[in-house]
Scaffold this motif. Structure first.
Motif, short mmCIF file in Angstrom:
data_model
loop_
_atom_site.label_atom_id
_atom_site.label_comp_id
_atom_site.label_asym_id
_atom_site.label_seq_id
_atom_site.Cartn_x
_atom_site.Cartn_y
_atom_site.Cartn_z
N GLY A 373 33.78 17.87 -0.92
CA GLY A 373 32.83 17.07 -1.66
C GLY A 373 31.85 16.39 -0.72
N ILE A 374 30.96 15.58 -1.30
CA ILE A 374 29.97 14.82 -0.54
C ILE A 374 30.31 13.34 -0.69
N VAL A 375 30.33 12.62 0.43
CA VAL A 375 30.63 11.20 0.39
C VAL A 375 29.47 10.43 1.02
N ASP A 376 29.42 9.15 0.72
CA ASP A 376 28.33 8.30 1.20
C ASP A 376 28.52 7.93 2.67
N ALA A 377 27.43 7.44 3.26
CA ALA A 377 27.47 6.99 4.65
C ALA A 377 28.53 5.91 4.81
N ASN A 378 29.10 5.84 6.02
CA ASN A 378 30.09 4.81 6.31
C ASN A 378 29.86 4.28 7.73
N ALA A 379 30.82 3.49 8.20
CA ALA A 379 30.65 2.86 9.51
C ALA A 379 30.58 3.88 10.64
N GLN A 380 31.16 5.07 10.43
CA GLN A 380 31.18 6.08 11.48
C GLN A 380 29.97 7.00 11.44
N HIS A 381 29.33 7.11 10.26
CA HIS A 381 28.23 8.07 10.13
C HIS A 381 27.16 7.48 9.22
N ALA A 382 25.91 7.60 9.63
CA ALA A 382 24.83 6.84 9.00
C ALA A 382 24.22 7.50 7.78
N SER A 383 24.68 8.67 7.37
CA SER A 383 24.10 9.34 6.20
C SER A 383 25.20 10.05 5.41
N ARG A 384 24.86 10.53 4.23
CA ARG A 384 25.84 11.25 3.42
C ARG A 384 26.27 12.53 4.14
N PHE A 385 27.51 12.98 3.86
CA PHE A 385 28.02 14.15 4.55
C PHE A 385 29.07 14.86 3.70
N PHE A 386 29.33 16.11 4.06
CA PHE A 386 30.39 16.89 3.43
C PHE A 386 31.74 16.53 4.05
N THR A 387 32.81 16.60 3.25
CA THR A 387 34.15 16.46 3.79
C THR A 387 35.12 17.31 2.99
N ASP A 388 36.16 17.78 3.66
CA ASP A 388 37.15 18.62 2.99
C ASP A 388 38.14 17.81 2.14
N SER A 389 38.14 16.48 2.32
CA SER A 389 39.13 15.66 1.61
C SER A 389 38.53 14.30 1.28
N PRO A 390 37.69 14.22 0.25
CA PRO A 390 37.00 12.97 -0.07
C PRO A 390 37.94 11.82 -0.40
N ALA A 391 39.14 12.13 -0.89
CA ALA A 391 40.04 11.07 -1.35
C ALA A 391 40.94 10.53 -0.25
N GLY A 392 40.91 11.13 0.94
CA GLY A 392 41.80 10.68 2.01
C GLY A 392 42.19 11.85 2.89
N ASN A 393 43.46 11.88 3.30
CA ASN A 393 43.93 12.96 4.15
C ASN A 393 43.95 14.29 3.40
#
Length: 518
Positions: A373-393
């Motif tokens: 899925g796509i998640v919003d920017a966070n403290a580690q990354h300044a823009s939206r990004f893809f991730t294999d596990s939006p809900a956690g591990n």
């Protein structure tokens, strides 16, 4: 039936014995002298490990601390887990235990990569370059592998000018670094402040007659574990000729480290020509900063205004010009007059973007296999990004992917994929894998693999296998086993750029200034 009974084992043992003297006593507690030279490597697959003796017992080898120091230095380059061999499992009769146990050699095993049979593309993209860098470092220690890794590493030595005229002053500079250890697996290697730096001209520090030339810390004093240093060779000190200039540092523990070197090339003014000019974007006329201008083995970079200056031996040369995001250019027949100067401007075609996705607008056309899925920017990354596990591990035993829409490379050449990612996976077992294919009916080919890299970093991969394809695709696939789970693989700013005839045809060119009459 007995130790060294097999002909293959005998061949290895006899060869190693023929190359190195026995430097260690007969008891398991006997240490090799710290001055012992030479290295032994057993390099095979797999597990992403750098390991050292002992493997047959949990006892630390007599030279164990020094073996660990070099092991953690090498593991900094390949990002493998550094550990005593028995930490993997008990091993009897291994080559590194033999080489160290009998002869006192500093001996290591590199467990390469992530599979017994690594794909050629993954090997070329990551396994080879990472381990090559580790082995190059090890070669620099081979004269005294139990001593030199404890000292600061000299790197980035620059001699300026790299092609000097007789009578000119020459500046030697570089970096001394005492910090580059892989401290995973319980590492506690100390980093010490640099306390001294020396340059050696023409002779290495260990050669008879070598004379140290003291270098100074550029910030005014030696008090940090990383220091940039420099020294000046006064005009006229060096006669015409080509010679190596070595740099070596010492840290607060009193340890001298590995050297690095660069060539000082001094010639008479009549034997040197100067080529200068401007490197610009052919489509816009704007300057290109940081372009590499290379000829006759010498290289310069263009400044912020695109201007460069390159001395070369007098004669006719092939100039090679390269810059990030531009097609490389080769220009033959550039004449550098002896004792004179000539102006040559170079214009580069920008690469074309054939695929681009930053996840900001929902990534239309991309296939996100659950739970990607796509998640919003966070403290580690300044823009939206893809991730294999939006809900956690991520979960155990998953094989899930993010796949691009098809893109057209007909008429394009030398495609390159770039992306940013954070690969927080279990080392050696769970992987982020990049694959490409030329069409929907062709097989996926692995071009990159990552694991256990929890910091965001940029990656660039050449994709020659899909050049000219009409419907190429890229996918990012997470593959996990049934053990440990982590936060997973995050990916952003995915781009494929390429050059070639199709790119040039699509690039508007300001023909008014194309010939450099601005």
């Amino acid at each position: 039936p007995m130790p060294a009974s097999e002909p293959e084992s005998q061949a290895v043992i006899n060869y190693v014995r023929s190359q190195f003297p026995d430097a260690r006593g007969p008891l398991a507690s006997d240490a090799a002298p710290v001055s012992t030279s030479g290295l032994f490597f057993d390099i095979h697959s797999f597990s992403s490990l750098v390991i050292w003796p002992w493997g047959y017992t949990a006892q630390v080898a007599p030279n164990g601390p020094a073996l660990e120091t070099l092991g953690r230095r090498m593991a900094w380059f390949n990002d493998y887990a550094p550990q005593q061999a028995i930490d993997l499992y008990v091993t009897d009769g291994t080559t590194d235990d033999f080489a160290y146990g009998e002869l006192g050699l500093a001996a290591y095993t590199f467990e390469l990569g992530n599979q017994f049979f690594e794909s050629c593309s993954a090997f070329e993209a990551s396994v080879y370059p990472d381990n090559f860098a580790a082995l190059v470092y090890s070669l620099r220690t081979a004269r005294a592998p139990y001593l030199l890794p404890s000292g600061p590493e000299a790197r980035g030595v620059v001699v300026a000018p790299d092609l000097a005229l007789t009578g000119e002053s020459i500046r030697v500079s570089g970096t001394l670094d005492d910090t580059r250890f892989n401290q995973s697996e319980g590492g506690t290697q100390p980093s010490h402040a640099i306390v001294a730096a020396s340059a050696f001209v023409g002779l290495a520090p260990w050669q008879a007659g070598a004379q140290p030339l003291l270098a100074s810390a550029n910030d005014g004093g030696f008090d940090q574990p990383i220091e940039t240093v420099s020294t000046e060779l006064a005009g006229g000190v060096l006669a015409a000729g080509r010679r190596l200039v070595y740099l070596q540092g010492r840290d607060a523990s009193g340890s001298d480290g590995v050297v690095s070197a660069a060539f000082a090339d001094v010639r008479a003014p009549a034997d040197v020509g100067t080529v200068s000019g401007r490197v610009s974007d052919l489509s816009s006329g704007l300057p290109i900063a940081g372009a590499r201008v290379r000829a006759a083995g010498f290289q310069s970079s263009s400044a912020a205004d695109g201007n460069y200056v390159r001395r070369v031996p007098a004669g006719t040369h092939l100039f090679e010009i390269a810059a990030a995001d531009f097609e490389s250019l080769e220009v033959a027949g550039v004449v550098a007059p002896g004792g004179g100067a000539v102006t040559r401007n170079f214009a580069l075609f920008p690469l074309c973007e054939v695929l681009g996705e930053d996840a900001e607008n929902g990534a239309p056309g991309w296939i996100r296999q659950s739970p990607w899925g796509i998640v919003d920017a966070n403290a580690q990354h300044a823009s939206r990004f893809f991730t294999d596990s939006p809900a956690g591990n991520y979960a155990n035993n998953v094989n899930t992917s993010l796949t691009s829409p098809a893109f057209d490379l007909v008429g394009y050449a030398n495609p390159v994929l770039s992306f940013e990612s954070r690969c927080d996976t279990e080392a050696g077992f769970d992987f982020g894998i990049v694959e490409v294919r030329a069409s929907a009916g062709s097989a996926w080919v692995e071009v990159h693999r990552c694991d256990n890299r929890p910091q965001w970093q940029s990656t660039e991969i050449a994709l020659p296998g899909i050049a000219g394809s009409a419907a190429a695709q890229i996918r990012f696939r997470l593959d996990s086993d049934g053990g440990v789970v982590r936060d997973g693989w995050s990916v952003d700013n995915i781009f494929v750029r390429a050059g070639g005839p199709a790119c040039r045809a699509a690039t508007p060119v300001d023909t008014l200034f194309a010939n450099g009459f601005e």
